[in-house]
Design a protein around this motif. Structure first.
Motif, short mmCIF file in Angstrom:
data_model
loop_
_atom_site.label_atom_id
_atom_site.label_comp_id
_atom_site.label_asym_id
_atom_site.label_seq_id
_atom_site.Cartn_x
_atom_site.Cartn_y
_atom_site.Cartn_z
N UNK A 239 0.82 -1.22 0.00
CA UNK A 239 0.00 0.00 0.00
C UNK A 239 0.85 1.27 0.00
N UNK A 240 2.16 1.14 0.26
CA UNK A 240 3.05 2.30 0.17
C UNK A 240 3.09 2.83 -1.26
N UNK A 284 -11.40 13.12 -2.65
CA UNK A 284 -11.56 12.22 -1.49
C UNK A 284 -10.84 10.90 -1.72
N UNK A 285 -10.94 10.38 -2.94
CA UNK A 285 -10.31 9.09 -3.25
C UNK A 285 -8.79 9.21 -3.19
N UNK A 286 -8.24 10.29 -3.74
CA UNK A 286 -6.80 10.49 -3.66
C UNK A 286 -6.33 10.64 -2.22
N UNK A 287 -7.12 11.33 -1.39
CA UNK A 287 -6.75 11.45 0.02
C UNK A 287 -6.80 10.11 0.73
N UNK A 288 -7.73 9.25 0.34
CA UNK A 288 -7.77 7.91 0.94
C UNK A 288 -6.53 7.11 0.55
N UNK A 289 -6.11 7.22 -0.70
CA UNK A 289 -4.92 6.50 -1.15
C UNK A 289 -3.67 6.98 -0.43
N UNK A 290 -3.64 8.25 0.00
CA UNK A 290 -2.47 8.78 0.69
C UNK A 290 -2.71 8.98 2.18
N UNK A 291 -3.59 8.14 2.74
CA UNK A 291 -3.83 8.19 4.17
C UNK A 291 -2.52 7.96 4.93
N UNK A 292 -2.39 8.63 6.08
CA UNK A 292 -1.16 8.51 6.86
C UNK A 292 -0.94 7.07 7.31
N UNK A 293 -2.00 6.35 7.62
CA UNK A 293 -1.90 4.94 8.02
C UNK A 293 -2.15 4.04 6.83
N UNK A 294 -1.27 3.07 6.60
CA UNK A 294 -1.45 2.18 5.44
C UNK A 294 -2.70 1.34 5.58
#
Length: 581
Positions: A239-240, A284-294
């Motif tokens: 997920x990184x 929103x989707x891009x922010x989910x992909x770059x969430x701080x927690x994997x």
């Protein structure tokens, strides 16, 4: 004649090696492995993981075919092993034009007067690196963002399916090819994920620093701004790569390096105000992909691709809601305030009633935008009870009904909107689209024709849909004329692809297979994941006797979902499936 470039890092004059097959200054071979010749360096900076230099090279055994030559100038065992692993990864992935393929004998060493130099030869993918694309002042549109995001996920799916992850996705490592397809390069940081490591991830554990001999030990590596914290601390996960893809899209959308953008208290990147062209569902989707927690990112590429299939519809619905929200806001308040006097509404009670209707309308729009549809409906109905002449409320209700599949309700409120605002081109387009979906082409034609009076992209979309309906009805000349005229009026690549598709379809129906192929090939380059283009291309290729190419086009017709809901695409797919079965 100069023989190219000497790859010996200690050579005093590497750019003047002389005319022989050995450098006149240091004696190092210029004809590498008996077939390759370095032409000139591609970059001056050192590779972050090893002291390497990239050269453009030619393969003299295949008619001077261009190649990329990576030369390791520091012969430590670890770095030699890393370069050999990169070679093995490229051989394993085997995805030409998306990931550079390595030559079969493309890993070798070359003696120099001091120490051997190790080399890796790989496919040269023509195109422009995205860091150069950004430096030219380009910014990514929403339509192309969706296309590029899907391409990147499909590429990284190949990597993850082989139990590897890339670990260094960024604009510098992405090539935009002339056909519009992205390619991912530089697999020097790529690492294998062992089964033990995957088991720990599935169990919800975060791998910790362990012995280098452990089967799930991962070295810390990455690029600032693009790599998530777990990777920079040596705990990278598949997920990184999703995080890095999202950060890359943010850079392409905003023109700002992610490291230059601020973070909020939760660690979320604050970037949206720099990308006003992006609708909230995609952001929103891009922010989910770059969430701080994997753990908060999607678990795998399959889930991401499934959600990408639904994302265009969500964006379209959001934009329709958003366009009416503004009209139902402050502007409406001013209009109603003035109208209360102009129309002779001079009693305080009547003014309060109008003002309350406006408040309910605005509240309903906010509910609708937030997905609280039943609450939105209640507020709209209360607003209309106080003032039935609110066109924005009727339009919002029509959109709500259309989204729920309630066709009579949607038509009723669209027609009410047009009684109040006859020149509302957006409503004419929406009605045309609604009738089009129902197969009522005569009504659809009428409303699309009226929507063509708009002075924006709406007119192009209406012309495109009207052209398509003419093809379905058999009026191929009119369809081609509409598409050709609209094509001259737009620079949007997605719109151009749709119009070229219609031109190809119309000429195919007129048995002009050569022009049909040309139009459809151009459309494919502009929008390489549109299903109906491939369905038509397959038919044109079959008509010309290109059976192998047609077979691949039919596969893509079945594979892509971008226009799968159109009745003609369903019919084409059913035809090929019946033939196969």
């Amino acid at each position: 004649m100069n023989s190219g470039w000497c790859i010996n890092p200690d050579c005093a004059h590497p750019n003047e090696p002389g005319e022989a097959d050995g450098c006149q200054w240091c004696g190092t071979d210029l004809l590498l492995a008996g077939r390759y010749r370095a032409i000139h360096p591609l970059q001056n900076e050192r590779h972050p993981l090893a002291s390497t230099t990239l050269f453009e090279a030619i393969d003299q055994s295949t008619g001077n075919q261009p190649k990329v030559l990576k030369v390791l100038c520091e012969p430590s065992r670890a770095k030699i092993a890393r370069l050999e692993q990169e070679y093995n990864v490229l051989m394993l992935l085997d995805a030409p034009s998306k990931i550079p393929s390595a030559d079969l004998d493309g890993f070798f060493s070359v003696p120099t007067p001091s120490l051997p130099v190790h080399c890796l030869v790989m496919e040269k993918i023509a195109g422009q690196p995205l860091n150069q694309w950004l430096e030219a002042g380009n910014r990514l549109s929403q339509e192309n963002a969706l296309i590029w995001l899907r391409q990147l996920i499909e590429i990284i799916a190949i990597v993850h399916d082989r139990f590897y992850f890339h670990r260094d996705i960024k604009p510098d490592n992405l090539i935009l090819q002339p056909n519009g397809q992205l390619a991912l390069i530089d697999f020097g940081a790529c690492r294998r994920i062992s089964e033990t490591y995957l088991v720990k991830l599935r169990m919800g554990e975060t791998p910790h620093y362990v012995s280098p001999n452990s089967s799930y030990s991962i070295t810390a590596v990455g690029s600032a701004g693009y790599s998530p914290s777990e990777q920079l601390h040596g705990r990278g996960v598949p997920q990184s790569d999703f995080f890095a893809i999202a950060r890359t899209l943010v850079h392409l959308l905003t023109g700002r390096h992610p490291a230059q953008l601020p973070l909020d208290e939760s660690g979320q990147l604050l970037w949206r105000k720099h990308a006003p062209q992006i609708a909230r569902p995609l952001a929103d989707f891009l922010d989910e992909l770059q969430s701080a927690s994997w753990r908060k990112r999607p678990s795998d590429t399959e889930i991401i691709l499934q959600r990408l299939n639904r994302l265009p519809q969500r964006i379209r619905r959001y934009q329709l809601f958003m366009s009416t929200q503004f009209r139902a806001g402050a502007a409406l308040a001013g209009i109603l305030t003035a109208a209360s006097f102009i129309w002779g509404v001079n009693s305080w009670a009547a003014y309060q009633q109008l003002f309350q209707a406006r408040q309910l309308a605005e509240r309903g729009a906010q509910n609708q935008l937030g997905g609280k549809l039943e609450l939105a409906r209640q507020n709209y109905q209360r607003a209309l009870g106080l003032d039935p002449n609110l066109p924005e409320v009727h339009q919002n209700l029509a959109l709500l009904c259309q989204g729920e599949g309630n066709v009579p309700c949607a038509i009723e409120h669209y027609q009410q909107t047009l009684k109040l605002t006859p020149d509302n081109w957006q409503v004419h387009y929406n009605l045309g689209n609604l009738y089009d979906e129902q197969g009522d082409y005569s009504h659809a034609e009428r409303h699309y024709g009226l929507a063509m009076h708009a002075d924006n992209r709406l007119a192009i979309d209406a012309a495109n849909n009207l052209s398509r309906i003419n093809i379905i009805k058999g009026d191929y000349s009119e369809a081609a004329l509409l598409a050709a005229q609209a094509l001259k009026q737009t620079n949007d690549l997605v719109s151009q692809a749709a119009l070229l598709k219609n031109l190809g379809w119309a000429t195919l129906k007129q048995f002009d297979y050569g022009d049909a192929l040309r139009y459809l090939q151009r459309a494919k380059k502009l929008d390489p994941q549109r299903a109906d283009i491939y369905c038509l291309l397959a038919q044109a290729q079959e008509a010309q006797g290109f059976e192998v190419e047609a077979k691949q086009s039919w596969k893509n017709c079945l594979r892509y979902d971008s226009t799968a809901g159109l009745p003609e695409v369903k019919a084409w797919r059913e035809r090929i499936l019946n033939r196969v079965l």
